[in-house]
Design an enzyme around this catalytic site. Sequence first.
Site, PDB file in Angstrom:
ATOM      1  N   GLU A 317      -4.669   6.282  -9.013  1.00 48.63           N
ATOM      2  CA  GLU A 317      -4.325   6.295  -7.651  1.00 48.63           C
ATOM      3  C   GLU A 317      -4.302   7.766  -6.944  1.00 48.63           C
ATOM      4  OE1 GLU A 317      -3.578   3.616  -5.876  1.00 48.63           O
ATOM      5  OE2 GLU A 317      -3.246   2.103  -7.236  1.00 48.63           O
ATOM      6  N   ARG A 321      -6.994   8.304  -3.793  1.00 50.74           N
ATOM      7  CA  ARG A 321      -6.214   8.513  -2.277  1.00 50.74           C
ATOM      8  C   ARG A 321      -6.091   9.973  -2.064  1.00 50.74           C
ATOM      9  NH1 ARG A 321      -1.507   3.869  -1.691  1.00 50.74           N
ATOM     10  NH2 ARG A 321      -2.057   2.503  -3.531  1.00 50.74           N
ATOM     11  N   ASP A 450     -11.343  -4.853 -10.965  1.00 48.46           N
ATOM     12  CA  ASP A 450     -12.188  -5.020  -9.949  1.00 48.46           C
ATOM     13  C   ASP A 450     -12.990  -3.859  -9.655  1.00 48.46           C
ATOM     14  OD1 ASP A 450      -9.756  -3.428  -9.484  1.00 48.46           O
ATOM     15  OD2 ASP A 450      -9.499  -4.062  -7.225  1.00 48.46           O
ATOM     16  N   GLU A 585      -9.660  -5.387   1.698  1.00 46.20           N
ATOM     17  CA  GLU A 585     -11.113  -5.872   1.048  1.00 46.20           C
ATOM     18  C   GLU A 585     -11.842  -6.843   1.933  1.00 46.20           C
ATOM     19  OE1 GLU A 585      -8.395  -3.869  -1.863  1.00 46.20           O
ATOM     20  OE2 GLU A 585      -8.085  -5.787  -0.453  1.00 46.20           O
TER      21      GLU A 585
END
Length: 687
Positions: A317, A321, A450, A585
């Site tokens: 993360e 980010r 994913d 998404e």
Amino acid sequence: MYSPSRKDFISLTLTDPHSHTYNNGKHRRQSCWRKWKQLSRLQRSLILFLLALLLIFGLLSYPSITEQWRGWSDRDDWLELNDRDIKGLPLDVQSILDQVAGKALPPVAGPHVLPAPHPDVGAGAVVEPRGPNVPIFPKPPTKKTFPNKRGPPSLHKDGNISNTVGGEKQVQEVVREEEGEEEDKEKKIVSWRGAMIEADQATEPPPSTNEKEAAAPPADSADTVLLEVSIGTEDRLEAVCDAFRHAWKGYKDYAWGHDELKPISRSFGEWFGLGLTLIDSLDTMWILGLKEEFAEAKDWVEKELSFDKNVDVNLFETTIRVLGGLLSTYHLTGDQLFLEKAKDLGSRLMPAFKTPSKIPFSDVNIGKGTAHPPRWTSDSTLAEVTSVQLEFRELSRLTQDPRYQEVVNEVMKLVHKLPGKQDGLVPMFINTNSGQFTHKGVYTLGARADSYYEYLLKQWIQGGKTEDDLLEDYLQAVKGVKKHLVRQTGPSKLTFVGELSHGRFNPKMDHLVCFLPGTLALGAHNGLPGDHMDLAVQLMETCHQMYKQMETGLSPEIVHFNLQASDGNDVVVKPADRHNLLRPETVESLFYMYRFTKDPKYRDWGWEILHSFNNYTKVAGGGYTSINNVRDPVNPGPRDKMESFFLGETLKYLYLLFSDDMELINLDKYVFNTEAHALPIWPSPPK
């Protein structure tokens, strides 16, 4: 002289032996006709005249009364809704859907529809939220009240349950505004547990091309040239900017310098203490041209942002980010400040890779320089360890320090040759000690796996299409997806991607999987097989239906699909999966699909989604909130959290979707990381 009134009955008085008397001489109730006959001729003429006058007045005022009630039916907040009302989309969204379907739009009455500022550009009416309830109409003069991430991998499935608003009865209150306010400022406020969610008036949806042509005046001469205007583009872009400013206002007022805004309680949440929302939003502000907001954010980065703190952060993360946000902003602005901050953070994340297997730990203390797996396991998720490569590789290129690229390339080499795959599909977990897959036999393109597939393609593109192992793994994975995971629903033949668990197919699809249409389209754009694009088109329709078939127009976190050939619904949503986290998404894939096909329907679908965000998630004091129930437009249930990716990704992709400037993040020059931060594609080495 009027003759005395005559009595049409006889008065009798009877007495019985007990001295009880009966007298029928009391006044009898006279019939209306008898009373009417007793009136004088003058009185009767006057009454008839008044009745005739009222009848004439009523006939004259009938059209205006009818129009008023017709307007009310469009705009009031009814306390009781039938099933048809609850299942219907808000008026403005439904109008857009009708327009896309080619239906003629009926005239819309009521002051909540504002005229277009220009006959050519009026199509893109700025979206103002209506609030998370039913369509709004003029308020009566009396007051009326009525009742009513992507995140850490462990939270992917439950959607940050700790922040859910639940247990208490939610009460909504419509507050009457004082009379005399200006029309353009008129709004309703809906209260959830003391915090205000605003329901501003929405403007008129874009007219169709046929309507514009019908309304256009005939040409006066052969020299008249009709100019084609990109309908609504500027207004749609401004609507995204307005949404960003509103979200930024909430963050600035109540969460400045902290990780996440809690817009309902007007407070903040801290995850790592690194100003996640601010840094995630830097390049979005630059792309949207919000110079004032960018300047104040840059000032905070320069004066306040420090990574020298004793705090555990999640490697994945923080990389996508913060490190990605700093690198992207550096490339867009050329400002060395952001590169220096990125170098500092990158060096502090390196201890995560000091493991026996070279598969990185999930958590690292950026102050102490130590790293460790989660407390409950020694595994890392596959998405975590294989979705930091774009950022670390770029950091090596910029700093000329090869160690960043070396550690992430080593991870990809290990995964490339590991046993346990099934036709390119990989398990969700990998052990940091052994370097082997764990929990084998479960395959998904949703949470925990994913972005592995996304980064296979994007690393290949980033590196100038020279790394054959990455391309081989990606192509094999797409074949595996088509072979094992792609199915069609029974009712409408919607194509979707399910999950495989020890040979058993599960028709379950996370909203996260909606990254796939865009990724497939990007691969086809870069020369990969054309059937990738065919699958992308089919999956894009399914992701659109995940929004369209919900009562709020917003997709749930997870859906299940109906495989039975019946007249039932294609999409089934379980109660635990009905939340929406403002995820990007679907709009991400819409952006790619429009860039590569120029089909305007993808813009229309994105426009509908923006409407729905404004209608059901916009908070009056600033910010947007995730919600609990996309199936309840009256009471969607705010969760009191605005994820940083709403500003970093969702609004950015919407802006790029609506922009006609194909050079604004040219996809032949930039590749987006999985947090929508643009990194340059490296020049191909000389042959």
